[in-house]
Design a protein around this motif. Structure first.
Motif, PDB file in Angstrom:
ATOM      1  N   PRO A   1       0.816  -1.224   0.000  1.00  0.00           N
ATOM      2  CA  PRO A   1       0.000   0.000   0.000  1.00  0.00           C
ATOM      3  C   PRO A   1       0.849   1.273   0.000  1.00  0.00           C
ATOM      4  CG  PRO A   1      -0.784  -1.523   1.666  1.00  0.00           C
ATOM      5  CD  PRO A   1       0.502  -2.073   1.141  1.00  0.00           C
ATOM      6  N   ILE A   2       1.980   1.254   0.685  1.00  0.00           N
ATOM      7  CA  ILE A   2       2.858   2.428   0.721  1.00  0.00           C
ATOM      8  C   ILE A   2       3.419   2.697  -0.662  1.00  0.00           C
ATOM      9  CG2 ILE A   2       4.990   3.358   1.695  1.00  0.00           C
ATOM     10  CD1 ILE A   2       4.373   1.576   4.187  1.00  0.00           C
ATOM     11  N   VAL A   3       3.916   1.648  -1.320  1.00  0.00           N
ATOM     12  CA  VAL A   3       4.484   1.807  -2.660  1.00  0.00           C
ATOM     13  C   VAL A   3       3.403   2.235  -3.644  1.00  0.00           C
ATOM     14  CG1 VAL A   3       5.587   0.572  -4.555  1.00  0.00           C
ATOM     15  CG2 VAL A   3       6.360   0.196  -2.214  1.00  0.00           C
ATOM     16  N   ALA A   4       2.222   1.642  -3.553  1.00  0.00           N
ATOM     17  CA  ALA A   4       1.134   2.013  -4.463  1.00  0.00           C
ATOM     18  C   ALA A   4       0.740   3.473  -4.273  1.00  0.00           C
ATOM     19  CB  ALA A   4      -0.071   1.102  -4.225  1.00  0.00           C
ATOM     20  N   TYR A   5       0.700   3.941  -3.035  1.00  0.00           N
ATOM     21  CA  TYR A   5       0.368   5.344  -2.774  1.00  0.00           C
ATOM     22  C   TYR A   5       1.429   6.273  -3.354  1.00  0.00           C
ATOM     23  CZ  TYR A   5      -0.198   9.741  -0.310  1.00  0.00           C
ATOM     24  OH  TYR A   5      -0.335  11.063  -0.016  1.00  0.00           O
ATOM     25  N   ARG A   6       2.698   5.918  -3.174  1.00  0.00           N
ATOM     26  CA  ARG A   6       3.783   6.753  -3.709  1.00  0.00           C
ATOM     27  C   ARG A   6       3.718   6.827  -5.232  1.00  0.00           C
ATOM     28  NH1 ARG A   6       6.651   9.870   0.016  1.00  0.00           N
ATOM     29  NH2 ARG A   6       6.717   8.700   1.936  1.00  0.00           N
ATOM     30  N   VAL A   7       3.458   5.697  -5.886  1.00  0.00           N
ATOM     31  CA  VAL A   7       3.366   5.685  -7.349  1.00  0.00           C
ATOM     32  C   VAL A   7       2.169   6.497  -7.809  1.00  0.00           C
ATOM     33  CG1 VAL A   7       2.930   4.190  -9.348  1.00  0.00           C
ATOM     34  CG2 VAL A   7       4.609   3.520  -7.619  1.00  0.00           C
ATOM     35  N   TRP A   8       1.029   6.348  -7.143  1.00  0.00           N
ATOM     36  CA  TRP A   8      -0.152   7.136  -7.500  1.00  0.00           C
ATOM     37  C   TRP A   8       0.108   8.624  -7.310  1.00  0.00           C
ATOM     38  CZ3 TRP A   8      -3.197  10.371  -4.470  1.00  0.00           C
ATOM     39  CH2 TRP A   8      -4.344  10.856  -5.103  1.00  0.00           C
ATOM     40  N   LYS A   9       0.717   8.993  -6.190  1.00  0.00           N
ATOM     41  CA  LYS A   9       0.995  10.396  -5.905  1.00  0.00           C
ATOM     42  C   LYS A   9       1.955  10.966  -6.951  1.00  0.00           C
ATOM     43  CE  LYS A   9       0.768  13.679  -2.691  1.00  0.00           C
ATOM     44  NZ  LYS A   9      -0.441  14.370  -2.346  1.00  0.00           N
ATOM     45  N   TRP A  10       2.983  10.184  -7.311  1.00  0.00           N
ATOM     46  CA  TRP A  10       3.963  10.625  -8.303  1.00  0.00           C
ATOM     47  C   TRP A  10       3.306  10.806  -9.666  1.00  0.00           C
ATOM     48  CZ3 TRP A  10       5.792   7.749 -12.586  1.00  0.00           C
ATOM     49  CH2 TRP A  10       6.851   8.351 -13.273  1.00  0.00           C
ATOM     50  N   SER A  11       2.471   9.864 -10.079  1.00  0.00           N
ATOM     51  CA  SER A  11       1.846   9.947 -11.387  1.00  0.00           C
ATOM     52  C   SER A  11       0.810  11.080 -11.413  1.00  0.00           C
ATOM     53  CB  SER A  11       1.196   8.630 -11.776  1.00  0.00           C
ATOM     54  OG  SER A  11       0.101   8.347 -10.939  1.00  0.00           O
ATOM     55  N   HIS A  12       0.101  11.284 -10.321  1.00  0.00           N
ATOM     56  CA  HIS A  12      -0.894  12.357 -10.252  1.00  0.00           C
ATOM     57  C   HIS A  12      -0.202  13.717 -10.287  1.00  0.00           C
ATOM     58  CE1 HIS A  12      -4.686  14.250  -9.330  1.00  0.00           C
ATOM     59  NE2 HIS A  12      -4.114  14.912  -8.340  1.00  0.00           N
ATOM     60  N   HIS A  13       0.897  13.854  -9.608  1.00  0.00           N
ATOM     61  CA  HIS A  13       1.643  15.109  -9.565  1.00  0.00           C
ATOM     62  C   HIS A  13       2.253  15.418 -10.927  1.00  0.00           C
ATOM     63  CE1 HIS A  13       3.914  18.423  -7.935  1.00  0.00           C
ATOM     64  NE2 HIS A  13       5.022  17.905  -8.434  1.00  0.00           N
ATOM     65  N   LYS A  14       2.649  14.375 -11.637  1.00  0.00           N
ATOM     66  CA  LYS A  14       3.291  14.548 -12.937  1.00  0.00           C
ATOM     67  C   LYS A  14       2.291  15.031 -14.008  1.00  0.00           C
ATOM     68  CE  LYS A  14       6.735  12.339 -15.636  1.00  0.00           C
ATOM     69  NZ  LYS A  14       7.988  11.865 -15.525  1.00  0.00           N
ATOM     70  N   ARG A  15       1.019  14.667 -13.864  1.00  0.00           N
ATOM     71  CA  ARG A  15       0.002  15.023 -14.852  1.00  0.00           C
ATOM     72  C   ARG A  15      -0.396  16.501 -14.790  1.00  0.00           C
ATOM     73  NH1 ARG A  15      -4.405  10.735 -13.994  1.00  0.00           N
ATOM     74  NH2 ARG A  15      -2.942   9.158 -13.409  1.00  0.00           N
ATOM     75  N   GLU A  16      -0.287  17.106 -13.621  1.00  0.00           N
ATOM     76  CA  GLU A  16      -0.712  18.501 -13.481  1.00  0.00           C
ATOM     77  C   GLU A  16       0.234  19.420 -14.249  1.00  0.00           C
ATOM     78  OE1 GLU A  16      -0.994  19.478  -9.389  1.00  0.00           O
ATOM     79  OE2 GLU A  16      -2.606  18.068  -9.021  1.00  0.00           O
ATOM     80  N   PRO A  17      -0.301  20.471 -14.884  1.00  0.00           N
ATOM     81  CA  PRO A  17       0.554  21.385 -15.658  1.00  0.00           C
ATOM     82  C   PRO A  17       1.466  22.233 -14.785  1.00  0.00           C
ATOM     83  CG  PRO A  17      -1.761  22.058 -15.791  1.00  0.00           C
ATOM     84  CD  PRO A  17      -1.692  20.798 -14.995  1.00  0.00           C
TER      85      PRO A  17
END
Length: 44
Positions: free
Chosen positions: A28-44
């Protein structure tokens, strides 16, 4: 010690139970970090 007891109860042994606990604990920790990283990367 608890892992060893659970391993004996499930007839699996200590190391498979320990590996499963580590994977289940960190997934769950790794999945949260990957989700947070991918979500942050999508924002302009």
């Amino acid at each position: 010690m608890v892992g060893g007891l659970i391993g004996q109860w499930l007839q699996m042994g200590f190391w498979p139970v320990l590996a499963g606990a580590l994977i289940g604990g960190f997934a769950p920790i790794v999945a949260y970090r990957v989700w947070k990283w991918s979500h942050h990367k999508r924002e302009p």
